[in-house]
Design a protein around this motif. Structure first.
Motif, mmCIF file in Angstrom:
data_model
loop_
_atom_site.group_PDB
_atom_site.id
_atom_site.type_symbol
_atom_site.label_atom_id
_atom_site.label_comp_id
_atom_site.label_asym_id
_atom_site.label_seq_id
_atom_site.Cartn_x
_atom_site.Cartn_y
_atom_site.Cartn_z
ATOM 1 N N PRO A 159 52.206 -10.379 41.590
ATOM 2 C CA PRO A 159 50.910 -11.072 41.509
ATOM 3 C C PRO A 159 49.866 -10.187 40.840
ATOM 4 O O PRO A 159 49.851 -8.969 41.037
ATOM 5 C CB PRO A 159 50.549 -11.355 42.969
ATOM 6 C CG PRO A 159 51.390 -10.435 43.783
ATOM 7 C CD PRO A 159 52.603 -10.104 42.977
ATOM 8 N N CYS A 160 49.016 -10.816 40.045
ATOM 9 C CA CYS A 160 47.982 -10.076 39.306
ATOM 10 C C CYS A 160 46.611 -10.461 39.843
ATOM 11 O O CYS A 160 46.425 -11.557 40.372
ATOM 12 C CB CYS A 160 48.090 -10.416 37.819
ATOM 13 S SG CYS A 160 46.879 -9.549 36.779
ATOM 14 N N SER A 161 45.653 -9.568 39.691
ATOM 15 C CA SER A 161 44.305 -9.843 40.182
ATOM 16 C C SER A 161 43.684 -11.054 39.493
ATOM 17 O O SER A 161 42.735 -11.641 39.994
ATOM 18 C CB SER A 161 43.410 -8.618 39.952
ATOM 19 O OG SER A 161 43.346 -8.337 38.569
ATOM 20 N N CYS A 162 44.239 -11.454 38.343
ATOM 21 C CA CYS A 162 43.689 -12.603 37.614
ATOM 22 C C CYS A 162 44.113 -13.919 38.251
ATOM 23 O O CYS A 162 43.620 -14.974 37.873
ATOM 24 C CB CYS A 162 44.122 -12.572 36.152
ATOM 25 S SG CYS A 162 45.838 -13.088 35.867
ATOM 26 N N GLY A 163 45.045 -13.859 39.190
ATOM 27 C CA GLY A 163 45.545 -15.089 39.799
ATOM 28 C C GLY A 163 46.913 -15.487 39.261
ATOM 29 O O GLY A 163 47.583 -16.330 39.843
ATOM 30 N N GLY A 164 47.291 -14.891 38.144
ATOM 31 C CA GLY A 164 48.611 -15.188 37.578
ATOM 32 C C GLY A 164 49.683 -14.311 38.207
ATOM 33 O O GLY A 164 49.455 -13.615 39.202
ATOM 34 N N ARG A 165 50.863 -14.355 37.638
ATOM 35 C CA ARG A 165 51.969 -13.522 38.113
ATOM 36 C C ARG A 165 52.617 -12.836 36.921
ATOM 37 O O ARG A 165 52.769 -13.436 35.860
ATOM 38 C CB ARG A 165 53.035 -14.370 38.805
ATOM 39 C CG ARG A 165 52.629 -14.923 40.147
ATOM 40 C CD ARG A 165 53.846 -15.457 40.893
ATOM 41 N NE ARG A 165 54.490 -14.399 41.652
ATOM 42 C CZ ARG A 165 54.252 -14.139 42.932
ATOM 43 N NH1 ARG A 165 53.409 -14.865 43.615
ATOM 44 N NH2 ARG A 165 54.878 -13.150 43.542
ATOM 45 N N GLY A 166 53.046 -11.595 37.142
ATOM 46 C CA GLY A 166 53.872 -10.914 36.152
ATOM 47 C C GLY A 166 53.142 -10.557 34.870
ATOM 48 O O GLY A 166 53.773 -10.366 33.834
ATOM 49 N N CYS A 167 51.809 -10.455 34.945
ATOM 50 C CA CYS A 167 51.040 -10.054 33.762
ATOM 51 C C CYS A 167 51.410 -8.620 33.357
ATOM 52 O O CYS A 167 51.737 -7.795 34.213
ATOM 53 C CB CYS A 167 49.543 -10.096 34.057
ATOM 54 S SG CYS A 167 48.917 -11.740 34.462
ATOM 55 N N LEU A 168 51.316 -8.333 32.072
ATOM 56 C CA LEU A 168 51.593 -6.981 31.571
ATOM 57 C C LEU A 168 50.868 -5.919 32.390
ATOM 58 O O LEU A 168 51.422 -4.866 32.700
ATOM 59 C CB LEU A 168 51.172 -6.889 30.089
ATOM 60 C CG LEU A 168 51.182 -5.486 29.489
ATOM 61 C CD1 LEU A 168 52.587 -4.903 29.499
ATOM 62 C CD2 LEU A 168 50.619 -5.503 28.065
ATOM 63 N N GLU A 169 49.615 -6.211 32.735
ATOM 64 C CA GLU A 169 48.796 -5.232 33.451
ATOM 65 C C GLU A 169 49.426 -4.779 34.766
ATOM 66 O O GLU A 169 49.224 -3.631 35.188
ATOM 67 C CB GLU A 169 47.426 -5.856 33.717
ATOM 68 C CG GLU A 169 46.353 -4.858 33.992
ATOM 69 C CD GLU A 169 44.981 -5.412 33.624
ATOM 70 O OE1 GLU A 169 44.750 -5.660 32.419
ATOM 71 O OE2 GLU A 169 44.153 -5.600 34.525
ATOM 72 N N THR A 170 50.186 -5.676 35.417
ATOM 73 C CA THR A 170 50.782 -5.308 36.701
ATOM 74 C C THR A 170 51.971 -4.360 36.516
ATOM 75 O O THR A 170 52.476 -3.814 37.485
ATOM 76 C CB THR A 170 51.240 -6.547 37.495
ATOM 77 O OG1 THR A 170 52.312 -7.184 36.799
ATOM 78 C CG2 THR A 170 50.108 -7.541 37.668
ATOM 79 N N TYR A 171 52.430 -4.182 35.271
ATOM 80 C CA TYR A 171 53.544 -3.260 35.001
ATOM 81 C C TYR A 171 53.117 -2.047 34.179
ATOM 82 O O TYR A 171 53.722 -0.990 34.281
ATOM 83 C CB TYR A 171 54.677 -4.000 34.265
ATOM 84 C CG TYR A 171 55.251 -5.101 35.103
ATOM 85 C CD1 TYR A 171 56.172 -4.813 36.109
ATOM 86 C CD2 TYR A 171 54.817 -6.407 34.960
ATOM 87 C CE1 TYR A 171 56.674 -5.810 36.933
ATOM 88 C CE2 TYR A 171 55.303 -7.422 35.776
ATOM 89 C CZ TYR A 171 56.230 -7.112 36.755
ATOM 90 O OH TYR A 171 56.702 -8.095 37.587
ATOM 91 N N ALA A 172 52.110 -2.217 33.348
ATOM 92 C CA ALA A 172 51.749 -1.143 32.425
ATOM 93 C C ALA A 172 50.293 -0.729 32.537
ATOM 94 O O ALA A 172 49.840 0.154 31.807
ATOM 95 C CB ALA A 172 52.072 -1.555 30.986
#
Lengths: 391, 391
Positions: free
Chosen positions: B248-261
């Motif tokens: 989960p990402c702070s933007c409300g989406g899931r699996g965003c690049l930011e959550t990995y990199a």
């Protein structure tokens, strides 16, 4: 400069005609007197006609409206699809006057044979146009591949199996200049130029136009211009990774959108065996009939498309997403899952606005590339009024 | 028109000086005589100087080279980062003459307090500039957020916690016009304008510029222009889905690049606890020392970044990808996995070419936004020679 101003008058009327002389002057930012001189030349040359109260003999009287002629020069569009050939004659007003579509199998065919058949269709269309008082001023051909626009050559069209095919040499030479353009680009341009497409307020238009026949492609209109990319490959939406370690794709990658939402993938997911007669149209019928396998397949494709489009929207911040081509007909079932993915994945790009980017289906549907090709030819003709006035 | 031509002479010398009068004339497409008149006015106004064999008294003799002055007007750049403030004075030649960086904690701070501190730094920098014979002709401020450029206002900067902050009102008024711009955009513009950036042959430049401080952003230069997007949000590379049902990402989406990199994710993956003093720099040191956890974390981040960039490359067909900001320092370990993903996933966009899009690390690194801000101010000044000649 005079030619440029003549062209601006023609384009103003193509975009918003009929218009009074004063409205044309306001539109293009020239004086009423300057516009009257330009209009007189275009009236004498037969490119414009007048209508309204001031029509008979009272040139320039208030109320007289100008519009482009529906006789004389016209644009010709053609489309080389994987399983069809199509031609279309469009007058300067943008109305389609002649249209023909032949189902054929062009995949792997000898280009000479296909182009001979297309030449025959163009010849017939030109004869019918002549009967309507129209004379072709240019031909634009839509192809599913990469083109060299300056030499009217198809560089690579994998779905046709064509490489380095010179179209200008193989098509009738009496239709005016031959141009060739990628079908996805022409589909997007048809949308950009069509009357139903409402330009946004405050700033130039920008949208992602999804087109899908066999593969999934897209074309990007950014700040009112088509983005072609550094090598002409922009818009390969079909190869955005949506499940990075998912299904192998023909491109060599894994989990590309095309492997989940391409025609073949969707048909198989719906329990249909893809083939020459089995295309997305068959799927549409099953969805209309409420077939659960078809509905599930389209929903899955919509989810994958929504994931890929979320990437595109986060990257480009477009004003809208337009679904064109054969996919447009699946809109009732495709748009909800697409919208769901966009809503959950593009909050940042939407700046916290509660409404994500709007997604619409183009009413042009699969006709987009053909109409875009004809319109492209008409616009090219309007760019060069000297050629039209001389002929 | 004269002002425009004066500006073109200045920009030609900023881009390629020193140049002879003849070279300037060739560059901007005016006659030698016209250029000589313009140059005389700029020499009298102190904006240009001459050098070379013809320097003393023999104006215009062959061999005399013109260049922009390194005294007089200058541009001022400033940067409001999450944990630092920076200012920089750049002369018209593009050389940095004064520079100061203060480590601070701006996250959640009162904007008035931060801007007061920045105002003090600007005041000191302006005094030092004055000592060098320079006078500020404009100020550009880089901020990590969305800005309203016409009112010099920060609309939203989540990492600072700022909303609707008017910078022009709170900063010194004696530095010329205040402009504000997103830091990722300025990083990309710094790259576009910098001397090390070799413009491509045949056609305008286009690249994806990745920048990462706390989040991951990017800026897109397409056909030589920065793409801002319909609402100013273009370039949100950090929210491309790379594992659609992943973290989960702070933007409300899931699996965003930011959550990995993103910085926090990479630091945690390397076994470091993110905090004010623990940033990507600490990770660079560990990679240099061969720490296996750090190397594995950066490799994983590079893979995720490569997946997201594959999407961007397939969509945009850019000439290159540039890694900027703090990520640039991780290039030795980050670029190989990025390149591997691009090689396997962008064959279509590469048109079957065996070499995928080149990926390079910007030598500007984390200095990009600050240098871009100062250069932005210099370029704005060169756009308005009347203002420079009058002052």
């Amino acid at each position: 400069m005079r030619q440029r101003n003549l062209s601006r008058v023609l384009h103003a009327l193509a975009a918003g005609g009929p218009l009074s002389r004063a409205a044309v002057a306001a539109e293009i930012g020239l004086t009423r007197a300057a516009v009257s001189t330009l209009v007189d030349e275009l009236l004498r040359g037969g490119l414009l006609v007048e209508q309204g109260p001031g029509r008979s003999g009272s040139v320039g009287r208030p109320g007289t409206q100008l519009l482009l002629t529906d006789r004389g020069p016209c644009g010709v569009g053609a489309e080389i699809g994987v399983d069809h050939l199509a031609v279309c004659v469009m007058d300067l007003r943008g109305d389609v006057r002649v249209r023909a579509v032949h189902a054929t199998r062009n995949q792997g065919s000898d280009p000479a044979v296909v182009l001979h058949a297309l030449g025959g269709m163009l010849h017939t269309a030109a004869e019918r146009a002549q009967g309507l008082g129209l004379r072709p001023a240019g031909l634009t051909v839509a192809v599913p591949g990469l083109v060299a626009r300056d030499s009217a050559t198809v560089l690579r069209a994998p779905n046709l199996g064509w490489h380095g095919t010179d179209l200008a040499a193989a098509l009738p030479s009496d239709l005016g200049r031959v141009t060739v353009e990628n079908e996805a680009n022409l589909g997007a341009l048809a949308e950009l130029w069509s009357a139903h497409h409402v330009p946004p307020e405050g700033g130039p238009d920008s949208f992602v136009h999804v087109s899908a026949e066999i593969g999934i492609g897209s074309a990007l209109v950014l700040d009112g211009e088509l983005l072609r990319g550094a090598h002409g490959f922009a818009g390969e939406l079909g190869h955005l990774p949506v499940r990075p370690e998912g299904r192998p794709c023909s491109c060599g990658g894994r989990g590309c959108l095309e492997t989940y939402a391409g025609e073949e993938a969707v048909l198989r997911a719906a329990g249909l065996e893809p083939g020459p007669g089995v295309r997305l149209g068959a799927l549409t019928e099953r969805c209309e009939a409420g077939d659960p396998d078809a509905l599930r397949a389209v929903k899955q494709a919509g989810t994958a498309l929504g994931i890929a489009l979320s990437g595109a929207v986060n990257l480009l911040d477009p004003r809208q997403v337009v679904i064109g081509g054969s996919l447009a007909r699946l809109a009732p079932w495709l748009l909800p899952p697409v919208g769901r993915e966009l809503a959950r994945r593009t909050a940042v790009a939407a700046g916290g606005r509660s409404t994500p980017v709007p997604v619409t289906a183009s009413p042009l549907g699969p006709d987009g590339p053909l109409l875009g090709a004809a319109r492209f030819a008409v616009r090219a003709a309007l760019d060069e009024p000297a050629g039209l006035l001389r002929s």
